[in-house]
Design a protein around this motif. Structure first.
Motif, mmCIF file in Angstrom:
data_model
loop_
_atom_site.group_PDB
_atom_site.id
_atom_site.type_symbol
_atom_site.label_atom_id
_atom_site.label_comp_id
_atom_site.label_asym_id
_atom_site.label_seq_id
_atom_site.Cartn_x
_atom_site.Cartn_y
_atom_site.Cartn_z
ATOM 1 N N GLU A 209 0.667 -1.169 -0.060
ATOM 2 C CA GLU A 209 -0.120 0.107 0.172
ATOM 3 C C GLU A 209 0.832 1.323 0.161
ATOM 4 O OE1 GLU A 209 -2.466 -0.698 3.403
ATOM 5 O OE2 GLU A 209 -3.940 -1.808 2.367
ATOM 6 N N LEU A 210 2.032 1.245 0.637
ATOM 7 C CA LEU A 210 2.949 2.489 0.733
ATOM 8 C C LEU A 210 3.340 2.729 -0.619
ATOM 9 C CD1 LEU A 210 4.608 2.181 4.489
ATOM 10 C CD2 LEU A 210 2.817 3.898 3.682
ATOM 11 N N LEU A 211 4.026 1.542 -1.148
ATOM 12 C CA LEU A 211 4.625 1.611 -2.339
ATOM 13 C C LEU A 211 3.693 2.242 -3.353
ATOM 14 C CD1 LEU A 211 6.544 -2.067 -2.180
ATOM 15 C CD2 LEU A 211 7.789 0.233 -2.138
ATOM 16 N N LEU A 212 2.513 1.807 -3.544
ATOM 17 C CA LEU A 212 1.621 2.515 -4.365
ATOM 18 C C LEU A 212 1.405 3.679 -4.227
ATOM 19 C CD1 LEU A 212 -0.922 -0.565 -5.045
ATOM 20 C CD2 LEU A 212 0.990 0.000 -6.337
ATOM 21 N N ASP A 248 3.303 -5.522 -12.376
ATOM 22 C CA ASP A 248 4.726 -5.020 -12.671
ATOM 23 C C ASP A 248 5.285 -3.910 -11.914
ATOM 24 O OD1 ASP A 248 4.738 -7.149 -14.587
ATOM 25 O OD2 ASP A 248 4.233 -6.001 -16.495
ATOM 26 N N ILE A 249 4.185 -2.974 -11.808
ATOM 27 C CA ILE A 249 4.686 -2.063 -11.235
ATOM 28 C C ILE A 249 5.030 -2.011 -9.551
ATOM 29 C CG2 ILE A 249 3.997 0.349 -10.319
ATOM 30 C CD1 ILE A 249 2.310 0.645 -12.762
ATOM 31 N N ILE A 250 4.161 -2.898 -9.309
ATOM 32 C CA ILE A 250 4.433 -3.411 -7.555
ATOM 33 C C ILE A 250 5.776 -4.128 -7.526
ATOM 34 C CG2 ILE A 250 3.810 -4.803 -5.867
ATOM 35 C CD1 ILE A 250 1.102 -4.461 -6.429
ATOM 36 N N ASN A 251 6.228 -4.981 -8.486
ATOM 37 C CA ASN A 251 7.460 -5.827 -8.440
ATOM 38 C C ASN A 251 8.417 -4.803 -8.573
ATOM 39 O OD1 ASN A 251 8.802 -8.456 -8.926
ATOM 40 N ND2 ASN A 251 9.094 -7.594 -10.795
ATOM 41 N N MET A 252 8.388 -3.884 -9.499
ATOM 42 C CA MET A 252 9.330 -3.117 -9.883
ATOM 43 C C MET A 252 9.676 -2.063 -8.539
ATOM 44 S SD MET A 252 11.717 -1.447 -11.789
ATOM 45 C CE MET A 252 11.281 -1.551 -13.413
ATOM 46 N N LEU A 253 8.920 -1.550 -7.892
ATOM 47 C CA LEU A 253 9.327 -0.733 -6.667
ATOM 48 C C LEU A 253 9.787 -1.913 -5.623
ATOM 49 C CD1 LEU A 253 5.877 1.195 -6.814
ATOM 50 C CD2 LEU A 253 8.082 2.186 -6.598
ATOM 51 N N ILE A 254 9.286 -3.140 -5.508
ATOM 52 C CA ILE A 254 9.771 -3.975 -4.359
ATOM 53 C C ILE A 254 11.314 -4.512 -4.912
ATOM 54 C CG2 ILE A 254 9.461 -6.175 -3.303
ATOM 55 C CD1 ILE A 254 6.466 -5.606 -3.066
ATOM 56 N N GLN A 258 16.841 0.902 -6.754
ATOM 57 C CA GLN A 258 17.282 2.433 -7.446
ATOM 58 C C GLN A 258 15.946 3.102 -7.607
ATOM 59 O OE1 GLN A 258 20.489 3.977 -7.096
ATOM 60 N NE2 GLN A 258 18.980 5.613 -7.599
ATOM 61 N N PHE A 259 15.033 2.107 -8.495
ATOM 62 C CA PHE A 259 13.697 2.635 -8.871
ATOM 63 C C PHE A 259 12.856 3.267 -7.492
ATOM 64 C CE2 PHE A 259 9.377 2.805 -10.238
ATOM 65 C CZ PHE A 259 9.380 3.237 -11.613
ATOM 66 N N LEU A 260 12.950 2.392 -6.377
ATOM 67 C CA LEU A 260 12.196 2.737 -5.311
ATOM 68 C C LEU A 260 13.033 4.218 -4.924
ATOM 69 C CD1 LEU A 260 10.221 2.718 -3.141
ATOM 70 C CD2 LEU A 260 11.626 0.987 -1.934
ATOM 71 N N LYS A 261 14.374 4.316 -4.647
ATOM 72 C CA LYS A 261 14.981 5.433 -4.294
ATOM 73 C C LYS A 261 14.686 6.500 -4.887
ATOM 74 C CE LYS A 261 19.196 3.228 -2.208
ATOM 75 N NZ LYS A 261 20.569 3.066 -2.262
ATOM 76 N N LEU A 298 -3.366 2.643 -9.874
ATOM 77 C CA LEU A 298 -2.531 2.042 -8.699
ATOM 78 C C LEU A 298 -3.578 1.728 -7.567
ATOM 79 C CD1 LEU A 298 0.885 3.773 -9.004
ATOM 80 C CD2 LEU A 298 -0.120 1.798 -10.205
ATOM 81 N N ARG A 299 -4.313 1.005 -7.899
ATOM 82 C CA ARG A 299 -5.569 0.825 -6.658
ATOM 83 C C ARG A 299 -5.621 -0.722 -6.344
ATOM 84 N NH1 ARG A 299 -11.253 3.456 -7.692
ATOM 85 N NH2 ARG A 299 -11.213 1.732 -9.219
ATOM 86 N N LEU A 300 -5.343 -1.081 -5.222
ATOM 87 C CA LEU A 300 -5.411 -2.460 -4.940
ATOM 88 C C LEU A 300 -6.967 -3.054 -5.008
ATOM 89 C CD1 LEU A 300 -2.864 -3.046 -2.164
ATOM 90 C CD2 LEU A 300 -2.532 -3.935 -4.295
ATOM 91 N N ASN A 301 -7.185 -4.255 -5.396
ATOM 92 C CA ASN A 301 -8.437 -4.988 -5.367
ATOM 93 C C ASN A 301 -8.447 -5.652 -4.198
ATOM 94 O OD1 ASN A 301 -10.970 -6.257 -5.655
ATOM 95 N ND2 ASN A 301 -10.607 -6.662 -7.862
ATOM 96 N N TYR A 302 -9.327 -5.376 -3.198
ATOM 97 C CA TYR A 302 -9.183 -6.393 -1.862
ATOM 98 C C TYR A 302 -10.208 -7.444 -1.810
ATOM 99 C CZ TYR A 302 -6.511 -2.567 -0.171
ATOM 100 O OH TYR A 302 -5.543 -1.747 0.364
ATOM 101 N N LYS A 303 -10.981 -7.634 -3.230
ATOM 102 C CA LYS A 303 -12.072 -8.627 -3.131
ATOM 103 C C LYS A 303 -11.419 -9.977 -3.215
ATOM 104 C CE LYS A 303 -15.437 -5.507 -5.311
ATOM 105 N NZ LYS A 303 -16.325 -5.599 -6.567
#
Length: 303
Positions: A209-212, A248-254, A258-261, A298-303
């Motif tokens: 959630e923070l990453l997004l 893919d975006i979540i994976n990139m941030l995790i 360097q991308f996250l920084k 960038l919205r998680l689906n909690y269902k």
């Protein structure tokens, strides 16, 4: 960030007492020994309030030393002396046992004070990781030994939000500017990057959630800045958010540190520095349509 509780107020008081003596030039070991003498004097008090204060103080210092040693052990950073201390701490079975053990062993007492102080001086994010690292069984066990642990768990194990991160960055930057000549922003980026990556070990949903939320801000900042100056890094970030899917975006941030920084630098540019190098930036500069689009993507689906 923190919800205040009585335990934290006592920690603040202990920190104030120790820091005040350190500022006078006393060694930490000597300060700890002086604190032991003061607490030993309360042991013989006829005032029930003093007895209760002593037991409460010993309880909080014990819990903090224990949490600190457990965490550094899990991080493979524990030294032999700390490993022996951890074993001793884990042998305590009750408040009465703790009081008796500290009364009989000043060396054990001093080690608890020294390690409790290490915990107290951690910043809010580091303390949060320490609490999050505790297993369900460890929490149950610690609360069975010292009942005050439950208050810490209630107030320190909530979900961290993007507002908490903003508050932390603004607070730490203000403190650093007041106390240091050097710009420590690079260090702040590293601290926050590894806080989020370590949080993923203990609470992956909160971490994602923070990453997004950081990703949303990164996209909007990069989209605004690339209109003012050419930057391959910023263009790459815009491209990734626009052309790759959520997973893919979540994976990139995790997975790409360097991308996250770089994304965290966007956060700092917007909320702390109010500029990207010489380019002023504020939330009013961010495009509303871009904001709506990235918020939906960038919205998680909690269902």
């Amino acid at each position: 960030m923190k919800i205040s509780n009585a335990n934290d107020k006592l920690r603040d008081e202990l920190s104030f007492i120790i820091d005040k003596n350190l500022s006078k030039g006393y060694e930490l070991n000597n300060v700890a020994e002086s604190l032991i003498d003061d607490l030993y004097e309360l042991e013989n008090s006829n005032d029930i309030k003093n007895i209760n204060l002593r037991e409460y103080t010993l309880s909080i210092m014990y819990l903090d030393a224990l949490k600190y040693c457990l965490y550094i052990h899990k991080c493979n950073l524990v030294l032999e002396e700390q490993l022996l201390l951890l074993n001793r701490l884990k042998e305590i079975t009750s408040l009465d046992d703790l009081v008796a053990s500290l009364s009989a062993d000043p060396y054990f007492f001093k080690n608890i004070i020294l390690h409790a102080y290490k915990f107290i001086k951690l910043d809010d994010l580091s303390k949060y990781l320490v609490y999050k690292s505790l297993s369900i069984n460890e929490n149950i066990w610690m609360n069975s030994v010292i009942k005050y642990h439950s208050l810490d768990m209630i107030t320190n194990c909530r979900k961290i939000t993007i507002d908490d991160i903003k508050e932390y960055l603004i607070k730490v930057k203000k403190y650093q500017d007041s106390n240091y000549i050097d710009d420590l922003s690079d260090n702040n980026v590293i601290i926050l990057t590894h806080f989020i990556l370590n949080l993923n070990k203990y609470d992956s949903m909160n971490s994602i959630e923070l990453l997004l939320e950081i990703g949303k801000i990164d996209y909007l900042v990069c989209k605004f800045i690339v209109q003012k100056t050419q930057s391959d890094i910023l263009l790459d970030h815009v491209d990734y958010y626009e052309n790759y899917n959520l997973d893919d975006i979540i994976n990139m941030l995790i997975s790409n540190e360097q991308f996250l920084k770089d994304a965290i630098w966007s956060l700092i540019s917007l909320y702390v520095d109010k500029s990207y190098f010489e380019i002023p930036i504020s939330e009013e500069n961010l495009n509303a349509e871009d904001k709506n689009r990235i918020n939906k993507k960038l919205r998680l689906n909690y269902k």
